[in-house]
Motif scaffolding. Structure first.
Motif, short mmCIF file in Angstrom:
data_model
loop_
_atom_site.label_atom_id
_atom_site.label_comp_id
_atom_site.label_asym_id
_atom_site.label_seq_id
_atom_site.Cartn_x
_atom_site.Cartn_y
_atom_site.Cartn_z
N ALA A 13 1.14 -0.98 0.16
CA ALA A 13 0.13 0.32 -0.36
C ALA A 13 0.83 1.49 -0.23
N LEU A 14 0.71 2.01 -1.40
CA LEU A 14 1.38 3.49 -1.09
C LEU A 14 0.43 4.40 -0.80
N CYS A 15 0.79 5.12 -0.13
CA CYS A 15 -0.05 6.45 0.18
C CYS A 15 0.95 8.29 0.57
N GLU A 16 0.39 8.35 -0.64
CA GLU A 16 1.02 9.95 -0.94
C GLU A 16 0.44 10.69 -2.63
N ASP A 17 0.53 11.95 -1.24
CA ASP A 17 -0.79 12.41 -2.33
C ASP A 17 0.02 13.69 -3.29
N ASP A 18 0.89 12.77 -3.42
CA ASP A 18 1.77 13.82 -4.79
C ASP A 18 1.89 13.15 -6.08
N ALA A 19 1.22 13.72 -6.85
CA ALA A 19 1.67 12.57 -8.12
C ALA A 19 2.90 12.33 -8.96
N ASP A 20 4.02 12.96 -8.97
CA ASP A 20 4.84 12.88 -8.89
C ASP A 20 5.83 11.87 -8.25
N GLU A 21 6.08 12.08 -6.86
CA GLU A 21 6.10 10.69 -5.70
C GLU A 21 6.07 9.26 -6.28
N GLN A 22 4.82 9.57 -6.34
CA GLN A 22 3.73 8.13 -6.62
C GLN A 22 4.68 7.26 -7.94
N LYS A 23 4.10 8.00 -9.60
CA LYS A 23 5.55 7.69 -10.42
C LYS A 23 6.98 7.32 -9.65
N LYS A 24 7.34 7.97 -9.09
CA LYS A 24 9.08 8.02 -8.89
C LYS A 24 8.91 6.32 -7.51
N LEU A 25 8.03 6.54 -6.70
CA LEU A 25 7.88 5.62 -5.54
C LEU A 25 7.80 3.94 -6.83
N ILE A 26 6.67 3.50 -7.51
CA ILE A 26 6.47 2.93 -7.92
C ILE A 26 7.35 2.56 -9.47
N SER A 27 8.04 3.42 -9.33
CA SER A 27 8.51 2.91 -10.34
C SER A 27 10.22 2.13 -9.89
N LEU A 28 10.71 2.84 -8.21
CA LEU A 28 11.52 1.91 -7.75
C LEU A 28 11.05 0.75 -7.20
N ILE A 29 9.54 0.29 -6.86
CA ILE A 29 9.00 -0.57 -6.38
C ILE A 29 8.64 -1.90 -7.63
N GLN A 30 8.70 -1.16 -8.96
CA GLN A 30 8.99 -1.81 -9.71
C GLN A 30 10.07 -2.73 -10.76
N SER A 31 11.39 -1.67 -10.34
CA SER A 31 12.75 -2.15 -10.37
C SER A 31 13.48 -3.01 -9.39
N ASP A 78 -4.43 8.46 -1.92
CA ASP A 78 -3.78 9.52 -1.88
C ASP A 78 -3.80 10.55 -1.15
N SER A 79 -4.58 9.74 0.46
CA SER A 79 -4.54 10.11 1.51
C SER A 79 -4.64 9.14 2.32
N GLY A 80 -4.74 9.33 4.36
CA GLY A 80 -4.34 8.87 4.84
C GLY A 80 -5.89 8.25 5.34
N GLU A 81 -7.05 8.97 5.02
CA GLU A 81 -7.77 8.78 4.66
C GLU A 81 -8.66 7.33 4.28
N ALA A 82 -8.04 8.07 2.85
CA ALA A 82 -8.95 6.44 1.63
C ALA A 82 -7.87 5.46 1.67
N LEU A 83 -6.41 5.86 2.43
CA LEU A 83 -6.35 3.54 3.10
C LEU A 83 -6.51 3.13 3.93
#
Length: 243
Positions: free
Chosen positions: A7-25, A36-41
């Motif tokens: 579960a990745l909880c991050e509200d910045d779209a650019d940071e989401q992409k960077k972290l997803i890329s690191l996870i995938q690699s 995109d929020s703690g409430e959603a998680l």
């Protein structure tokens, strides 16, 4: 290898992409669900659904620290890693048993380290080992409500309303429970204090999460109450509430 559920909880779209890329690699196959929020998680109840929570600290709405606190209310053991620009919340992390800090910009090595940690926790969860039909089985302590002995059989009552039965005696298993918050309240019962919701002097029972009751031997009642109160005090000092 079965993929990690993250579960990745991050509200910045650019940071989401960077972290997803690191996870995938990363060095461990993983599937990532983004919030995109703690409430959603929290609305999706991460307990039992994910092997790792990556949590940004600074978000709109509730902070990552508050979201982590509420997660600990639900699940005291799920691995949580803060993703942050600084370590100024290190004390909060300690109190909430946050397992790792990933400082932005996150490196591939740092991501790999946390993925390997989560993999080890998933495949080797802290718990006890029992024999079921002659084969060893690991029971995570965080999912075990209580153990009941009847004659020469033990029944392990789990959080998901499942039970596991095997031959054995509580006396033989007691050394394995020393590292966990269990209390031998009766010769036939061992209760996980993390899941006690109340204690009843009239009925001589622990009330457990889910509504079950665990019997307390009359001579042990004072010690049982003191053990539970001490457990609650220690958890309160860490900022964790199991209720």
């Amino acid at each position: 290898m079965e993929e990690l559920l993250i579960a990745l909880c991050e509200d910045d779209a650019d940071e989401q992409k960077k972290l997803i890329s690191l996870i995938q690699s990363g060095c461990v196959p993983a599937k990532t669900t983004v919030f995109d929020s703690g409430e959603a998680l929290l609305g999706n109840n991460p307990s039992g659904c994910f092997d790792l929570v990556l949590m940004d600290i600074y978000m709109d709405g509730i902070s990552g620290v508050e979201a982590a606190r509420r997660i600990r209310n639900i699940d005291p053991e799920i691995p949580v890693a803060f993703v942050t620009t600084s370590k100024e919340h290190a004390l909060d992390g300690y109190r909430l048993n946050v397992n790792r800090y990933l400082e932005k910009p996150v490196s591939q090595k740092a991501m790999d380290d946390v993925l390997l940690f989560a993999l080890d926790r998933r495949d080797n969860p802290p718990g006890i080992t029992i024999l079921v039909q002659g084969k060893p089985l690991n029971l995570p302590a965080r999912r075990l409500l209580y153990v009941e002995q009847k004659a020469h059989y033990l029944t392990f009552h789990l959080l998901d309303n499942k039970t596991i039965q095997t031959k054995g005696k509580l006396d033989e298993l007691m050394p394995q429970f020393e590292a966990f918050p269990f209390f031998r309240c009766h010769k036939s019962y061992l209760a996980n204090l993390a899941f006690v919701t109340g204690i009843d002097r009239e009925l001589m029972v622990f009330h457990m999460r889910g509504g079950e009751k665990v019997y307390i031997r009359r001579e042990n009642f004072k010690k049982a109450r003191e053990a539970w109160e001490l457990f609650l005090f220690d958890e309160a000092r860490k900022g964790i509430d199991y209720e």
